[in-house]
Scaffold this motif. Structure first.
Motif, PDB file in Angstrom:
ATOM      1  N   ILE A  14      78.864  36.806  56.138  1.00 39.54           N
ATOM      2  CA  ILE A  14      78.344  37.739  57.149  1.00 39.54           C
ATOM      3  C   ILE A  14      78.630  39.171  56.722  1.00 39.54           C
ATOM      4  CG2 ILE A  14      78.659  38.566  59.524  1.00 39.54           C
ATOM      5  CD1 ILE A  14      79.217  35.652  60.321  1.00 39.54           C
ATOM      6  N   PHE A  15      79.840  39.419  56.282  1.00 38.82           N
ATOM      7  CA  PHE A  15      80.245  40.779  55.940  1.00 38.82           C
ATOM      8  C   PHE A  15      79.666  41.236  54.596  1.00 38.82           C
ATOM      9  CE2 PHE A  15      83.297  39.126  58.920  1.00 38.82           C
ATOM     10  CZ  PHE A  15      83.290  40.130  59.875  1.00 38.82           C
ATOM     11  N   THR A  16      79.523  40.307  53.656  1.00 40.41           N
ATOM     12  CA  THR A  16      78.909  40.701  52.390  1.00 40.41           C
ATOM     13  C   THR A  16      77.414  40.964  52.578  1.00 40.41           C
ATOM     14  OG1 THR A  16      78.652  38.374  51.760  1.00 40.41           O
ATOM     15  CG2 THR A  16      80.604  39.531  50.939  1.00 40.41           C
ATOM     16  N   ALA A  17      76.784  40.235  53.497  1.00 37.82           N
ATOM     17  CA  ALA A  17      75.357  40.457  53.776  1.00 37.82           C
ATOM     18  C   ALA A  17      75.137  41.801  54.470  1.00 37.82           C
ATOM     19  CB  ALA A  17      74.807  39.329  54.634  1.00 37.82           C
ATOM     20  N   VAL A  18      76.107  42.238  55.260  1.00 40.77           N
ATOM     21  CA  VAL A  18      76.001  43.540  55.922  1.00 40.77           C
ATOM     22  C   VAL A  18      75.927  44.655  54.876  1.00 40.77           C
ATOM     23  CG1 VAL A  18      77.324  45.207  57.311  1.00 40.77           C
ATOM     24  CG2 VAL A  18      77.070  42.851  58.090  1.00 40.77           C
ATOM     25  N   VAL A  19      76.603  44.476  53.769  1.00 31.40           N
ATOM     26  CA  VAL A  19      76.543  45.449  52.683  1.00 31.40           C
ATOM     27  C   VAL A  19      75.330  45.187  51.790  1.00 31.40           C
ATOM     28  CG1 VAL A  19      77.723  46.296  50.616  1.00 31.40           C
ATOM     29  CG2 VAL A  19      79.023  45.815  52.688  1.00 31.40           C
ATOM     30  N   GLY A  20      75.130  43.937  51.428  1.00 37.64           N
ATOM     31  CA  GLY A  20      74.082  43.585  50.463  1.00 37.64           C
ATOM     32  C   GLY A  20      72.680  43.846  50.947  1.00 37.64           C
ATOM     33  N   GLY A  21      72.404  43.536  52.200  1.00 37.90           N
ATOM     34  CA  GLY A  21      71.053  43.725  52.740  1.00 37.90           C
ATOM     35  C   GLY A  21      70.570  45.161  52.650  1.00 37.90           C
ATOM     36  N   PRO A  22      71.310  46.117  53.208  1.00 37.47           N
ATOM     37  CA  PRO A  22      70.870  47.512  53.128  1.00 37.47           C
ATOM     38  C   PRO A  22      70.768  48.046  51.696  1.00 37.47           C
ATOM     39  CG  PRO A  22      72.511  47.269  54.846  1.00 37.47           C
ATOM     40  CD  PRO A  22      72.443  45.963  54.111  1.00 37.47           C
ATOM     41  N   VAL A  23      71.684  47.643  50.826  1.00 37.42           N
ATOM     42  CA  VAL A  23      71.630  48.129  49.444  1.00 37.42           C
ATOM     43  C   VAL A  23      70.365  47.619  48.758  1.00 37.42           C
ATOM     44  CG1 VAL A  23      72.724  48.000  47.167  1.00 37.42           C
ATOM     45  CG2 VAL A  23      74.105  48.450  49.178  1.00 37.42           C
ATOM     46  N   PHE A  24      70.045  46.343  48.931  1.00 32.62           N
ATOM     47  CA  PHE A  24      68.814  45.820  48.338  1.00 32.62           C
ATOM     48  C   PHE A  24      67.578  46.488  48.935  1.00 32.62           C
ATOM     49  CE2 PHE A  24      71.087  41.870  46.806  1.00 32.62           C
ATOM     50  CZ  PHE A  24      70.911  42.183  45.475  1.00 32.62           C
ATOM     51  N   PHE A  25      67.614  46.804  50.226  1.00 28.67           N
ATOM     52  CA  PHE A  25      66.494  47.500  50.860  1.00 28.67           C
ATOM     53  C   PHE A  25      66.308  48.889  50.254  1.00 28.67           C
ATOM     54  CE2 PHE A  25      64.825  50.291  54.217  1.00 28.67           C
ATOM     55  CZ  PHE A  25      63.583  49.698  54.391  1.00 28.67           C
ATOM     56  N   ILE A  26      67.401  49.621  50.061  1.00 24.05           N
ATOM     57  CA  ILE A  26      67.334  50.956  49.447  1.00 24.05           C
ATOM     58  C   ILE A  26      66.783  50.853  48.026  1.00 24.05           C
ATOM     59  CG2 ILE A  26      68.755  52.861  48.566  1.00 24.05           C
ATOM     60  CD1 ILE A  26      70.572  52.372  51.059  1.00 24.05           C
ATOM     61  N   LEU A  27      67.247  49.879  47.269  1.00 25.15           N
ATOM     62  CA  LEU A  27      66.757  49.695  45.900  1.00 25.15           C
ATOM     63  C   LEU A  27      65.269  49.363  45.889  1.00 25.15           C
ATOM     64  CD1 LEU A  27      69.745  47.686  44.420  1.00 25.15           C
ATOM     65  CD2 LEU A  27      69.091  50.029  43.845  1.00 25.15           C
ATOM     66  N   LEU A  28      64.842  48.531  46.817  1.00 27.05           N
ATOM     67  CA  LEU A  28      63.428  48.184  46.907  1.00 27.05           C
ATOM     68  C   LEU A  28      62.590  49.408  47.232  1.00 27.05           C
ATOM     69  CD1 LEU A  28      61.200  46.036  46.926  1.00 27.05           C
ATOM     70  CD2 LEU A  28      61.706  45.669  49.344  1.00 27.05           C
ATOM     71  N   ARG A  29      63.045  50.235  48.165  1.00 27.35           N
ATOM     72  CA  ARG A  29      62.313  51.461  48.515  1.00 27.35           C
ATOM     73  C   ARG A  29      62.218  52.402  47.327  1.00 27.35           C
ATOM     74  NH1 ARG A  29      63.256  54.776  53.663  1.00 27.35           N
ATOM     75  NH2 ARG A  29      61.251  55.563  53.027  1.00 27.35           N
ATOM     76  N   GLN A  30      63.302  52.565  46.605  1.00 27.80           N
ATOM     77  CA  GLN A  30      63.276  53.450  45.440  1.00 27.80           C
ATOM     78  C   GLN A  30      62.335  52.916  44.369  1.00 27.80           C
ATOM     79  OE1 GLN A  30      67.268  54.182  44.117  1.00 27.80           O
ATOM     80  NE2 GLN A  30      67.528  55.871  45.551  1.00 27.80           N
ATOM     81  N   SER A  31      62.349  51.622  44.172  1.00 30.71           N
ATOM     82  CA  SER A  31      61.459  51.018  43.180  1.00 30.71           C
ATOM     83  C   SER A  31      59.999  51.222  43.567  1.00 30.71           C
ATOM     84  CB  SER A  31      61.774  49.527  43.055  1.00 30.71           C
ATOM     85  OG  SER A  31      60.887  48.909  42.187  1.00 30.71           O
ATOM     86  N   LEU A  32      59.688  51.055  44.844  1.00 30.42           N
ATOM     87  CA  LEU A  32      58.319  51.269  45.309  1.00 30.42           C
ATOM     88  C   LEU A  32      57.906  52.732  45.195  1.00 30.42           C
ATOM     89  CD1 LEU A  32      58.209  48.898  48.409  1.00 30.42           C
ATOM     90  CD2 LEU A  32      57.107  48.563  46.180  1.00 30.42           C
ATOM     91  N   LYS A  33      58.827  53.656  45.442  1.00 31.69           N
ATOM     92  CA  LYS A  33      58.526  55.090  45.296  1.00 31.69           C
ATOM     93  C   LYS A  33      58.191  55.424  43.855  1.00 31.69           C
ATOM     94  CE  LYS A  33      61.109  57.129  49.106  1.00 31.69           C
ATOM     95  NZ  LYS A  33      62.244  58.002  49.463  1.00 31.69           N
ATOM     96  N   LYS A  34      58.923  54.828  42.925  1.00 34.55           N
ATOM     97  CA  LYS A  34      58.676  55.090  41.503  1.00 34.55           C
ATOM     98  C   LYS A  34      57.307  54.562  41.083  1.00 34.55           C
ATOM     99  CE  LYS A  34      63.421  55.169  39.874  1.00 34.55           C
ATOM    100  NZ  LYS A  34      64.443  54.486  39.082  1.00 34.55           N
ATOM    101  N   GLN A  35      56.844  53.499  41.739  1.00 38.07           N
ATOM    102  CA  GLN A  35      55.549  52.914  41.414  1.00 38.07           C
ATOM    103  C   GLN A  35      54.410  53.625  42.138  1.00 38.07           C
ATOM    104  OE1 GLN A  35      55.836  48.767  42.315  1.00 38.07           O
ATOM    105  NE2 GLN A  35      57.440  48.415  40.813  1.00 38.07           N
ATOM    106  N   GLY A  36      54.748  54.555  43.017  1.00 37.96           N
ATOM    107  CA  GLY A  36      53.709  55.321  43.704  1.00 37.96           C
ATOM    108  C   GLY A  36      53.328  54.767  45.058  1.00 37.96           C
ATOM    109  N   ALA A  37      53.979  53.706  45.525  1.00 39.72           N
ATOM    110  CA  ALA A  37      53.692  53.167  46.854  1.00 39.72           C
ATOM    111  C   ALA A  37      54.481  53.956  47.897  1.00 39.72           C
ATOM    112  CB  ALA A  37      54.059  51.687  46.921  1.00 39.72           C
TER     113      ALA A  37
END
Length: 154
Positions: free
Chosen positions: A130-153
């Motif tokens: 539960i506690f590792t997911a609280v950290v992992g979820g937002p970090v993966f979301f931020i990484l996904l957003r940055q990756s999409l920004k780099k691709q122009g989405a």
């Protein structure tokens, strides 16, 4: 007197530790070549890096480190995927600091998650996931957003 079960447990822990240390030694030895590879395959080859061999050795080292972490800590060690990416956002792409800080950061994060799982609710052991997911979820979301920004989405 040590029973067979205790001996097997301590042997497994020692083996996982040795395998982990071997993986860390290999990862630290490869950090300069990994920095060159992050510039691209051609620049790395021109700098003398054998890209194919580096990839194979890197994949083996990652598999060894992951297997040792899962053998020792269980499935919660997926945090090992989150910590290097989060640290890369903070300290940059250089593997010189990233590799040792990732090992330390993963250990600190899992230790804090374990303490939280044991102390948030008195007399109740909550799942550490539960506690590792609280950290992992937002970090993966931020990484996904940055990756999409780099691709122009958006």
């Amino acid at each position: 007197m040590v029973g067979a079960g205790q001996f097997a447990t301590w042997t497994a822990v020692a083996t996982a530790g040795v395998v982990f240390l071997l993986g860390v030694v290999v990862a630290v030895a490869l950090r300069g070549q990994l920095d060159l590879l992050s510039l691209g395959e051609r620049p790395a080859q021109h700098a003398g890096v054998h890209v194919g061999r580096l990839r194979v050795v890197s994949i083996i080292a990652v598999a060894v480190l992951t297997s040792a972490a899962v053998a020792y800590a269980g499935l919660i060690s997926f945090v090992g995927l989150v910590v290097p990416h989060a640290l890369r956002l903070v300290i940059g792409p250089s593997h010189r600091g990233l590799i040792p800080l990732s090992a330390l950061g993963g250990a600190v994060l899992l230790s804090l998650a374990d303490v939280a799982a044991r102390t948030v609710i008195p007399f109740a052991d909550m799942p550490i996931g539960i506690f590792t997911a609280v950290v992992g979820g937002p970090v993966f979301f931020i990484l996904l957003r940055q990756s999409l920004k780099k691709q122009g989405a958006r």
